[in-house]
Every structure is written in C-alpha cells, then in structure tokens.
Design a protein around this motif. Structure first.
Motif, PDB file in Angstrom:
ATOM      1  N   LEU A 176     -11.103  15.008  15.618  1.00 27.58           N
ATOM      2  CA  LEU A 176      -9.661  14.838  16.210  1.00 27.58           C
ATOM      3  C   LEU A 176      -9.440  14.341  16.400  1.00 27.58           C
ATOM      4  N   ASN A 177      -9.379  12.513  16.581  1.00 32.35           N
ATOM      5  CA  ASN A 177      -9.047  11.066  16.384  1.00 32.35           C
ATOM      6  C   ASN A 177      -7.905  10.970  15.409  1.00 32.35           C
ATOM      7  N   LEU A 178      -8.197  11.946  13.884  1.00 34.26           N
ATOM      8  CA  LEU A 178      -7.079  12.071  12.443  1.00 34.26           C
ATOM      9  C   LEU A 178      -5.921  12.526  13.773  1.00 34.26           C
ATOM     10  N   ILE A 179      -5.875  12.836  14.350  1.00 30.89           N
ATOM     11  CA  ILE A 179      -3.916  13.988  15.015  1.00 30.89           C
ATOM     12  C   ILE A 179      -3.878  12.933  15.687  1.00 30.89           C
ATOM     13  N   PRO A 180      -2.561  12.342  14.453  1.00 34.01           N
ATOM     14  CA  PRO A 180      -1.910  11.408  16.001  1.00 34.01           C
ATOM     15  C   PRO A 180      -1.590  11.403  16.965  1.00 34.01           C
ATOM     16  N   GLY A 181      -1.425  10.499  17.795  1.00 27.81           N
ATOM     17  CA  GLY A 181      -1.874  11.111  19.743  1.00 27.81           C
ATOM     18  C   GLY A 181      -3.044  10.704  19.719  1.00 27.81           C
ATOM     19  N   VAL A 182      -3.943  11.377  18.935  1.00 27.89           N
ATOM     20  CA  VAL A 182      -5.663  11.585  19.584  1.00 27.89           C
ATOM     21  C   VAL A 182      -6.071  10.115  19.580  1.00 27.89           C
ATOM     22  N   GLN A 183      -6.991   9.707  20.746  1.00 29.64           N
ATOM     23  CA  GLN A 183      -7.548   9.126  20.794  1.00 29.64           C
ATOM     24  C   GLN A 183      -9.090   8.830  21.601  1.00 29.64           C
ATOM     25  N   LEU A 184     -10.332   9.257  20.583  1.00 31.00           N
ATOM     26  CA  LEU A 184     -10.933   9.584  22.199  1.00 31.00           C
ATOM     27  C   LEU A 184     -12.576   8.779  21.550  1.00 31.00           C
ATOM     28  N   HIS A 185     -13.901   8.915  21.956  1.00 31.81           N
ATOM     29  CA  HIS A 185     -15.233   8.101  21.675  1.00 31.81           C
ATOM     30  C   HIS A 185     -15.512   8.326  21.628  1.00 31.81           C
ATOM     31  N   SER A 186     -16.021   8.552  19.464  1.00 27.00           N
ATOM     32  CA  SER A 186     -16.945   9.794  18.946  1.00 27.00           C
ATOM     33  C   SER A 186     -18.128   9.247  19.018  1.00 27.00           C
ATOM     34  N   GLY A 187     -18.331   8.140  19.575  1.00 25.91           N
ATOM     35  CA  GLY A 187     -20.213   7.188  19.715  1.00 25.91           C
ATOM     36  C   GLY A 187     -20.658   6.616  18.514  1.00 25.91           C
ATOM     37  N   LEU A 188     -19.257   6.676  17.241  1.00 24.63           N
ATOM     38  CA  LEU A 188     -20.027   6.364  15.778  1.00 24.63           C
ATOM     39  C   LEU A 188     -19.365   5.008  15.891  1.00 24.63           C
ATOM     40  N   THR A 189     -20.149   4.536  15.282  1.00 24.48           N
ATOM     41  CA  THR A 189     -19.415   2.635  14.628  1.00 24.48           C
ATOM     42  C   THR A 189     -18.799   2.916  13.828  1.00 24.48           C
ATOM     43  N   ALA A 190     -18.615   1.466  13.351  1.00 23.52           N
ATOM     44  CA  ALA A 190     -17.688   1.136  12.167  1.00 23.52           C
ATOM     45  C   ALA A 190     -18.003   1.288  10.793  1.00 23.52           C
ATOM     46  N   ARG A 191     -19.250   1.720  10.896  1.00 23.92           N
ATOM     47  CA  ARG A 191     -19.600   2.058   9.449  1.00 23.92           C
ATOM     48  C   ARG A 191     -20.219   2.809   9.444  1.00 23.92           C
ATOM     49  N   GLU A 192     -20.080   3.852  10.125  1.00 24.52           N
ATOM     50  CA  GLU A 192     -20.294   5.393  10.577  1.00 24.52           C
ATOM     51  C   GLU A 192     -18.973   6.314  10.039  1.00 24.52           C
ATOM     52  N   VAL A 193     -18.331   5.493  11.083  1.00 22.66           N
ATOM     53  CA  VAL A 193     -16.639   5.972  10.547  1.00 22.66           C
ATOM     54  C   VAL A 193     -16.389   6.007   9.374  1.00 22.66           C
ATOM     55  N   ALA A 194     -16.367   4.726   8.473  1.00 20.82           N
ATOM     56  CA  ALA A 194     -16.637   4.734   6.905  1.00 20.82           C
ATOM     57  C   ALA A 194     -16.636   5.083   6.100  1.00 20.82           C
ATOM     58  N   ILE A 195     -17.822   6.036   6.538  1.00 21.60           N
ATOM     59  CA  ILE A 195     -19.025   7.067   5.427  1.00 21.60           C
ATOM     60  C   ILE A 195     -17.833   8.197   5.749  1.00 21.60           C
ATOM     61  N   LEU A 196     -17.894   8.304   6.905  1.00 21.17           N
ATOM     62  CA  LEU A 196     -17.284   9.649   7.358  1.00 21.17           C
ATOM     63  C   LEU A 196     -15.807   9.874   6.429  1.00 21.17           C
ATOM     64  N   THR A 197     -14.792   8.805   6.939  1.00 21.39           N
ATOM     65  CA  THR A 197     -13.394   9.146   6.704  1.00 21.39           C
ATOM     66  C   THR A 197     -13.518   9.645   4.791  1.00 21.39           C
ATOM     67  N   GLU A 198     -14.344   7.876   4.280  1.00 26.16           N
ATOM     68  CA  GLU A 198     -13.888   7.322   3.020  1.00 26.16           C
ATOM     69  C   GLU A 198     -14.534   8.040   2.053  1.00 26.16           C
ATOM     70  N   LEU A 199     -15.834   8.556   2.318  1.00 16.72           N
ATOM     71  CA  LEU A 199     -16.614   8.929   1.329  1.00 16.72           C
ATOM     72  C   LEU A 199     -16.411  10.401   1.021  1.00 16.72           C
ATOM     73  N   ARG A 200     -17.568  10.533   2.742  1.00 19.97           N
ATOM     74  CA  ARG A 200     -17.538  12.321   2.625  1.00 19.97           C
ATOM     75  C   ARG A 200     -16.281  13.188   2.550  1.00 19.97           C
ATOM     76  N   LEU A 201     -15.334  12.348   3.606  1.00 21.23           N
ATOM     77  CA  LEU A 201     -14.195  13.298   4.142  1.00 21.23           C
ATOM     78  C   LEU A 201     -13.935  13.934   3.179  1.00 21.23           C
ATOM     79  N   PRO A 202     -13.298  13.309   1.728  1.00 21.65           N
ATOM     80  CA  PRO A 202     -12.515  13.752   0.490  1.00 21.65           C
ATOM     81  C   PRO A 202     -13.200  14.466  -0.396  1.00 21.65           C
ATOM     82  N   ARG A 203     -14.367  14.994  -0.480  1.00 18.31           N
ATOM     83  CA  ARG A 203     -15.268  15.675  -0.786  1.00 18.31           C
ATOM     84  C   ARG A 203     -15.096  16.467  -0.307  1.00 18.31           C
ATOM     85  N   VAL A 204     -15.900  17.242   0.631  1.00 20.89           N
ATOM     86  CA  VAL A 204     -16.158  18.473   1.817  1.00 20.89           C
ATOM     87  C   VAL A 204     -14.476  18.446   1.213  1.00 20.89           C
TER      88      VAL A 204
END
Length: 359
Positions: free
Chosen positions: A54-82
């Motif tokens: 949801l934070n990828l939507i412009p204007g949305v800023q929510l606290h996910s509880g993920l660390t910066a490393r986990e966010v990087a894994i999600l957005t830079e590695l897994r998201l393109p593959r999925v």
C-alpha cells in the motif's frame, strides 16, 4: 447450437463474466502477490508485506513494521520476480485459451502446438550470437529478443497448422497435437545444433530452457510489459468473436463476421504473447492447458468469461508455482518448468481422455 444462434440473432447476449468470478480472480492475484513476497529464504510477515505494498501508492504512508533491509528485499528482489510471474502466467494462459478457441481444439496450447519451441529457437539464436559479448548470455537480454521469439513462434504455428492438414482438411485434436509434436521436435533439433556450435552457452541456455523467473530487477518486466498489453487488448477485444467462431465459419459469416480475419488476428496476437513470455522466462509448459480448462469447467464455456479469468488465474497460478519452485527444494531452486509439468502432465492426460471421449 441452433438455439444459441437464434438467441444471438434475436439480440439475447450470451452469459458474460460474472462479478463473483472477477472478484475471485482479483483475490487470487492479490493472494499470490502477498504470498510470493512474504515467503522465501527470508520470511516476512504477510501483514507487513501488504502494508508495504500500500505504501507504493503515491500519497500513502503507513508503518509496516519492516526493517529497511526487509523493505529492500521486498521491493528490489522479490517484487519484480512476482510481477514477472503474474505477467508471464497471464500471457501463457491467455494464449492457450485463444488457441483453443481459434482451432476449436481443447488440446491447443502454446507448447503442444510448437509455438513455444519456435519462440525458444529464436531466443536461443540470440543467446548464441551474444555469447561472446558477456559471461552470462542470458543476463539483461536486449529489448529486441521478443522480436526474434515472435518470428519463431509464427513460423512454428504456421508449420503446425499446415502439417495438421496434410492428410486432409479435417484437423482433429489428435492430428493437430501430433503435428505440434513433430514441429517441436524439428525446432528442438535446431536449438540443439545452435547449442553445440556455441558450447560456452550450454549451461545458461539449458537453465533457460527449463524455465525460470529469476530476475535482477525490473529489466525483464519492462521488456515483456508492452507486448503483454498489446496481446491482452487484441485478444480480449475479440472475445465475442471467439464465441461465434466456436459454432463454425458458415454460421459466423452469416452473423456478419469475417472468420479468417479474426482467426489470423488472434493467432498473431497469441503468438506475440507467447513469444514475449518465452523470451524472459524460458519454456514453461502446461499453463495454457491447466488454467483455461479449469475456467471453462468452473465459469462456463463463454470466452467472455474464459479469457479475462485466464489472465488473472494464470498469473496467480504461475506466481504460486514459482513460490513453490524457490522454497520446496531448500537451498537449490527447482526449475519452474518442472513444477508446472508436475501438475500439468496428469491434467493433460485427463483432458486428452475427455476429448477422445467426446470426439
């Protein structure tokens, strides 16, 4: 069938896509998306993953509880593959459904018709020619790769169609499949020749042939996306024509359609989608049979339902199959083509028995 034609002439529209099935398809995509992002060598909380999406939507800023490393894994590695898995699965399922409607053949599929083999030959040729340019000939394939795959796909479907009619005008399901097997074998021989001539690419090409969605970023997604959009727009726009083509060319002509023009347009569009998918993912089989047939059994025989649902559930199916491929084998990733074949081979046998029983 006569009743259907009379209803169409009388203005009664065939049953279309139900809102419940559409919602189910969207839900399947969202579930596959969250599951593909949450699970892997590093497990992430599904709730946090959903919030981060949801934070990828412009204007949305929510606290996910993920660390910066986990966010990087999600957005830079897994998201393109999925996302790539969703696109490729949707394209293969859509192409399979289109081929089945065009050929009026329940066994028509990009792989069984030899289309994927033709596209694979085109990509193998490009990989072999690039062998001397880089250590990994499959890394960051150029944007023009789908063009070579498209040329090979069109060649394959034309050869299969012509060979299927060699013994007469009646292209039965068995005859068409045998023609596809023959064409696939011929094109596979061409692939083997190229691989033997460029032995330095054997490992890379072999890994690609087994099917994979491994990606180092958004490069492959950006390559396949425009082809996916063009294919989806053309095929989905022809969904009503496909319903009419199922009753025969004479009836379709009587209803004001141009059967051959619609058929050729659908073949070209489905081949383009198959070529784009194969160029970035390799040879992933059975998606084009499993998903459209399941949709036909569950949601009805109208292509107004089968085509859009095949896109949604096909993408979800391949994304989940990729999740299984990268988690079931422990440290060693299973080729995704092996996973889809594990489910698809028994399904194909069932479909073959059903088609023989109704022929």
């Amino acid at each position: 069938m006569t009743t259907t034609l009379r209803e169409n002439r009388g203005g009664v529209r065939p049953a279309g896509l139900r809102a419940g099935w559409l919602a189910g398809g969207v839900a399947a995509v969202l579930i596959a998306l969250v599951a593909g992002l949450a699970f892997g060598s590093v497990a992430l909380p599904p709730g946090g993953v959903a919030i981060e999406l949801l934070n990828l939507i412009p204007g949305v800023q929510l606290h996910s509880g993920l660390t910066a490393r986990e966010v990087a894994i999600l957005t830079e590695l897994r998201l393109p593959r999925v996302v790539l898995g969703l696109l490729v699965g949707g394209l293969l399922a859509l192409a399979g459904a289109a081929y089945q409607g065009v050929f009026r053949n329940p066994l028509a599929d990009p792989h069984l018709l030899g289309v994927a083999a033709g596209a694979g030959l085109g990509v193998t040729a490009v990989i072999s020619l690039r062998a001397g340019a880089s250590g990994d000939a499959t890394a960051n394939l150029p944007i023009g790769v789908p063009v070579a795959a498209f040329a090979g796909a069109l060649l394959a479907v034309a050869l299969t169609w012509l060979l299927g009619a060699a013994g007469g005008r009646d292209r039965s399901p068995a005859t068409l499949i045998l023609a596809g097997v023959a064409v696939s074998s011929f094109l596979a021989a061409g692939q083997t020749y190229l691989m033997q001539r460029h032995v330095e690419t054997l490992r890379e090409v072999y890994s690609w042939l087994l099917g994979r969605l491994a990606t180092a970023g958004w490069h492959d997604v950006l390559i396949v996306l425009p082809y996916a959009v063009v294919t989806a727009v053309i095929v989905l726009a022809q969904r009503r024509e496909l319903d009419v083509l199922t009753v025969g060319d004479e009836e379709a002509t009587g209803l004001g359609l141009h059967p051959q023009r619609s058929r050729y347009l659908l073949i070209v569009a489905a081949s383009l989608g198959t070529a784009a998918a194969v160029s970035v993912s390799g040879l992933i089989g059975f998606v084009g049979i499993i998903v459209p047939h399941t949709m036909r059994l569950l949601a009805g025989s109208s292509y107004r339902s089968i085509l859009p649902l095949s896109v949604l559930f096909g993408g979800a199916f391949l994304a989940l199959a990729d999740l299984l491929a990268r988690t079931a084998g422990g440290q060693a990733e299973i080729p995704i083509g092996v996973v889809t074949a594990f489910f698809g081979a028994p399904f194909f046998i069932v479909v073959l028995r059903r088609s023989r029983g109704t022929s």
